[in-house]
Design a protein around this motif. Structure first.
Motif: not given
Length: 312
Positions: A272-276, A299-306
């Protein structure tokens, strides 16, 4: 690879957050002022509350697409109740209970009738949006905080200089953290996400727990709706649209697996803080809103890939 995945689970999101803070601060030192830090927490409180509830749902390998619609519906009912003369305290309690009941409705359909969570919450999202438009006739309820001091405090109040939305955000996190990590209910949530059939054979009340995670999600969404209504001093028929996407993004960025059974509420807190920080930092730097959407998507796509690599 497993060792790298383990390190990412423990420290990855914190490192990402710190790097973001350093980059934004180096470009514009105003980011690290106390006023702006408190402002970031005030801004993320709504998404944070929704994301905390969403974490419970996703840990059971479920999904809740109706959170934004629940926020919008309960927020509109809150505004209409106050406009009709209902004391703000009673109105707030009523819509919080309503949010829990809407979550209960989702949970019963999913756990008892065995419908797919995606389909159920997609349907209820549409239905709740429709109800919001019907009861409001598409017209906002304005100036709802003018004679509602308690409601006004939800967004404008502070305790010892700390904004009340930030207090609610952190207090909710701590309460739900204890519930998830230190109770049999929390252990059941992880067990269901890991393997629901094994959990059922182990005498874990899977149906009850699955229902309750949607109750939590609905309640947290309505609490976020109270804050948003207070902040806007109005109830908007379209409030909460796409909020479910930001909540899911925060959960995924925080390291919770969409397959269920793996993740931490602390990770969601950092997500949440990262998005904020992204939203606030890009605004301070002066990045166009169009580019902001693109960057957030990357950023979201990278998180899903990880997440995908770590689960292999």
């Amino acid at each position: 690879m497993k060792k790298i995945g383990s390190l990412y689970d423990k420290y990855g999101t914190i490192v990402v957050l710190l790097v973001l803070v350093l980059i934004v601060t180096s470009i514009n030192p105003k980011f690290m002022t106390m006023y702006n830090i408190l402002n970031v927490f005030r801004q993320v409180s709504i998404n944070g509350l929704i994301a905390f509830g969403m974490t419970f749902v996703i840990l059971t390998a479920g999904i809740d697409l109706s959170v934004g619609a629940i926020l919008g519906l309960t927020g509109m009912i809150l505004g209409l109740m106050i406009a009709s003369g209902t004391p703000d305290f009673i109105a707030i309690v009523a819509v919080l209970l309503m949010g829990a009941l809407l979550g209960l409705f989702n949970g019963v359909l999913i756990s008892k009738i065995k419908l797919q969570a995606f389909i159920v919450t997609l349907a209820t999202m549409t239905a709740f949006r429709g109800i919001t438009m019907i009861i409001s006739d598409g017209i906002p309820a304005m100036n709802v905080t003018s004679n509602a001091p308690i409601l006004d405090f939800f967004s404008q109040g502070s305790v010892l200089g700390i904004p009340f939305p930030m207090i609610l955000f952190i207090a909710s996190f701590l309460i739900l953290l204890v519930l998830l990590q230190n109770t049999s209910f929390g252990r059941g949530v992880y067990a269901i996400g890991g393997n629901e059939e094994v959990a059922r054979l182990s005498s874990i009340p899977t149906d009850r727990i699955k229902t309750m995670v949607y109750v939590i999600s609905g309640f947290m969404s309505s609490l976020a709706g109270v804050i948003l209504t207070s902040r806007l001093s109005s109830s908007q028929p379209t409030a909460g649209m796409t909020f479910e996407l930001d909540a899911i993004a925060a959960v995924v960025i925080g390291g919770t697996s969409l397959l269920g059974g793996r993740g931490r509420l602390f990770g969601t807190f950092i997500g949440v803080l990262i998005i904020g920080v992204l939203n606030n930092g890009l605004n301070i730097i002066g990045v166009s809103a169009f580019y902001q959407q693109f960057i957030k998507g990357v950023v979201i796509l990278l998180a899903v890939i990880l997440d995908r690599k770590n689960s292999q």
